[in-house]
Design a protein around this motif. Sequence first.
Motif, mmCIF file in Angstrom:
data_model
loop_
_atom_site.group_PDB
_atom_site.id
_atom_site.type_symbol
_atom_site.label_atom_id
_atom_site.label_comp_id
_atom_site.label_asym_id
_atom_site.label_seq_id
_atom_site.Cartn_x
_atom_site.Cartn_y
_atom_site.Cartn_z
ATOM 1 N N LEU A 1 78.543 -71.788 -8.567
ATOM 2 C CA LEU A 1 78.271 -70.306 -8.774
ATOM 3 C C LEU A 1 76.642 -70.495 -7.862
ATOM 4 O O LEU A 1 76.267 -69.034 -8.057
ATOM 5 C CB LEU A 1 78.262 -70.069 -10.585
ATOM 6 C CG LEU A 1 79.534 -69.309 -10.734
ATOM 7 C CD1 LEU A 1 79.546 -69.029 -12.576
ATOM 8 C CD2 LEU A 1 79.852 -68.325 -10.058
ATOM 9 N N PRO A 2 75.384 -71.454 -8.180
ATOM 10 C CA PRO A 2 74.653 -71.400 -7.915
ATOM 11 C C PRO A 2 74.533 -70.946 -6.347
ATOM 12 O O PRO A 2 73.006 -70.302 -6.038
ATOM 13 C CB PRO A 2 73.745 -73.377 -8.004
ATOM 14 C CG PRO A 2 74.568 -73.732 -9.644
ATOM 15 C CD PRO A 2 76.135 -72.505 -9.369
ATOM 16 N N LEU A 3 74.972 -71.918 -5.817
ATOM 17 C CA LEU A 3 74.587 -71.667 -4.429
ATOM 18 C C LEU A 3 75.612 -69.660 -4.067
ATOM 19 O O LEU A 3 74.244 -69.014 -2.816
ATOM 20 C CB LEU A 3 76.597 -72.515 -3.759
ATOM 21 C CG LEU A 3 75.635 -73.369 -3.132
ATOM 22 C CD1 LEU A 3 76.564 -74.329 -2.941
ATOM 23 C CD2 LEU A 3 74.385 -74.184 -3.264
ATOM 24 N N LEU A 4 76.009 -69.632 -4.911
ATOM 25 C CA LEU A 4 76.490 -67.684 -4.439
ATOM 26 C C LEU A 4 75.386 -66.643 -5.081
ATOM 27 O O LEU A 4 74.858 -65.912 -4.076
ATOM 28 C CB LEU A 4 77.791 -67.712 -5.415
ATOM 29 C CG LEU A 4 78.689 -66.090 -5.134
ATOM 30 C CD1 LEU A 4 78.784 -65.565 -4.341
ATOM 31 C CD2 LEU A 4 79.264 -65.947 -6.270
ATOM 32 N N VAL A 5 74.749 -67.254 -6.243
ATOM 33 C CA VAL A 5 73.820 -67.203 -6.110
ATOM 34 C C VAL A 5 72.336 -66.837 -5.798
ATOM 35 O O VAL A 5 71.768 -65.672 -4.662
ATOM 36 C CB VAL A 5 72.906 -67.383 -7.756
ATOM 37 C CG1 VAL A 5 71.440 -66.334 -8.243
ATOM 38 C CG2 VAL A 5 74.199 -66.885 -8.875
ATOM 39 N N LEU B 1 71.971 -80.890 -8.084
ATOM 40 C CA LEU B 1 72.720 -81.215 -7.070
ATOM 41 C C LEU B 1 71.992 -80.118 -5.860
ATOM 42 O O LEU B 1 71.275 -81.058 -4.978
ATOM 43 C CB LEU B 1 74.199 -80.314 -7.180
ATOM 44 C CG LEU B 1 74.593 -81.013 -6.172
ATOM 45 C CD1 LEU B 1 74.590 -83.046 -5.661
ATOM 46 C CD2 LEU B 1 76.140 -80.661 -6.561
ATOM 47 N N TRP B 2 72.286 -79.262 -6.465
ATOM 48 C CA TRP B 2 72.003 -78.235 -4.790
ATOM 49 C C TRP B 2 70.409 -77.946 -4.732
ATOM 50 O O TRP B 2 69.802 -77.836 -3.975
ATOM 51 C CB TRP B 2 72.385 -76.573 -5.567
ATOM 52 C CG TRP B 2 74.106 -76.601 -5.740
ATOM 53 C CD1 TRP B 2 74.658 -76.247 -6.722
ATOM 54 C CD2 TRP B 2 75.034 -77.064 -4.751
ATOM 55 N NE1 TRP B 2 76.085 -75.939 -6.405
ATOM 56 C CE2 TRP B 2 75.903 -77.062 -5.664
ATOM 57 C CE3 TRP B 2 74.896 -78.330 -3.547
ATOM 58 C CZ2 TRP B 2 77.264 -77.314 -5.500
ATOM 59 C CZ3 TRP B 2 75.909 -78.629 -2.687
ATOM 60 C CH2 TRP B 2 77.282 -77.926 -3.540
ATOM 61 N N ARG B 3 69.837 -77.889 -5.676
ATOM 62 C CA ARG B 3 68.300 -77.766 -5.140
ATOM 63 C C ARG B 3 67.548 -78.788 -5.188
ATOM 64 O O ARG B 3 66.448 -78.744 -3.799
ATOM 65 C CB ARG B 3 67.480 -77.539 -6.583
ATOM 66 C CG ARG B 3 65.888 -76.906 -6.138
ATOM 67 C CD ARG B 3 65.286 -76.587 -7.744
ATOM 68 N NE ARG B 3 64.095 -75.866 -7.586
ATOM 69 C CZ ARG B 3 63.603 -75.392 -8.356
ATOM 70 N NH1 ARG B 3 63.628 -75.735 -9.820
ATOM 71 N NH2 ARG B 3 61.980 -75.066 -8.275
ATOM 72 N N PRO B 4 67.221 -80.478 -5.042
ATOM 73 C CA PRO B 4 66.957 -81.459 -5.014
ATOM 74 C C PRO B 4 67.913 -81.317 -3.082
ATOM 75 O O PRO B 4 67.170 -82.479 -2.201
ATOM 76 C CB PRO B 4 67.841 -82.505 -5.632
ATOM 77 C CG PRO B 4 67.787 -81.820 -7.146
ATOM 78 C CD PRO B 4 68.542 -80.733 -6.111
ATOM 79 N N THR B 5 68.276 -81.093 -3.247
ATOM 80 C CA THR B 5 69.126 -81.737 -1.472
ATOM 81 C C THR B 5 69.154 -80.224 -0.294
ATOM 82 O O THR B 5 69.652 -80.731 0.518
ATOM 83 C CB THR B 5 70.771 -81.231 -1.625
ATOM 84 O OG1 THR B 5 71.871 -80.492 -2.034
ATOM 85 C CG2 THR B 5 71.515 -82.799 -2.478
ATOM 86 N N GLY B 6 68.412 -79.079 -1.267
ATOM 87 C CA GLY B 6 68.139 -77.963 -0.293
ATOM 88 C C GLY B 6 69.129 -76.903 -0.027
ATOM 89 O O GLY B 6 69.159 -75.926 0.750
ATOM 90 N N ALA B 7 70.633 -77.342 -0.180
ATOM 91 C CA ALA B 7 71.713 -76.193 -0.517
ATOM 92 C C ALA B 7 70.918 -75.302 -1.045
ATOM 93 O O ALA B 7 71.059 -73.856 0.392
ATOM 94 C CB ALA B 7 72.649 -76.992 -0.928
ATOM 95 N N SER B 8 70.429 -74.582 -2.322
ATOM 96 C CA SER B 8 70.080 -73.339 -2.824
ATOM 97 C C SER B 8 68.807 -72.386 -1.132
ATOM 98 O O SER B 8 69.098 -71.557 -1.428
ATOM 99 C CB SER B 8 69.662 -73.643 -3.901
ATOM 100 O OG SER B 8 70.625 -73.755 -4.774
ATOM 101 N N ALA B 9 67.734 -73.706 -1.529
ATOM 102 C CA ALA B 9 67.108 -72.993 0.061
ATOM 103 C C ALA B 9 67.644 -72.477 1.504
ATOM 104 O O ALA B 9 67.506 -71.457 1.956
ATOM 105 C CB ALA B 9 65.768 -73.797 0.115
#
Length: 113
Positions: free
Chosen positions: A20-24, A87-95
């Motif tokens: 869900l965070p990636l979808l947002v 997980l997502w923010r530190p790896t840069g996936a969200s950005a």
Amino acid sequence: MITFDIPLFLVLQLLAGTVLPLLVGLVTTRETSPGRKAVYLAALSVVISLLTEIASALQAGVVYNLGTALIAALVTFLIAVGTHFGLWRPTGASAKLQAVGGPADGSNEASTS
């Protein structure tokens, strides 16, 4: 007697909470306020939980339990927030997902006046 049974719908819902965070991030921009992103995440958590409980009740032929769906929504939201910051923010996936559809050079269109 003790049984160990993990419902498939529960596993799918928990996995959805990690995505869900990636979808947002995909449907919002970098300029979207964190508060608005949190509201989107909470709304998606509730929708997924309600639909999961409906599917589970229909499959088992039992009465729909709104309380279970709302507790599952809270758990899904907490998992989504935890995976976003852990997980997502530190790896840069969200950005990277928020950059999809933006300018190719990563600059802000509003600042190029």
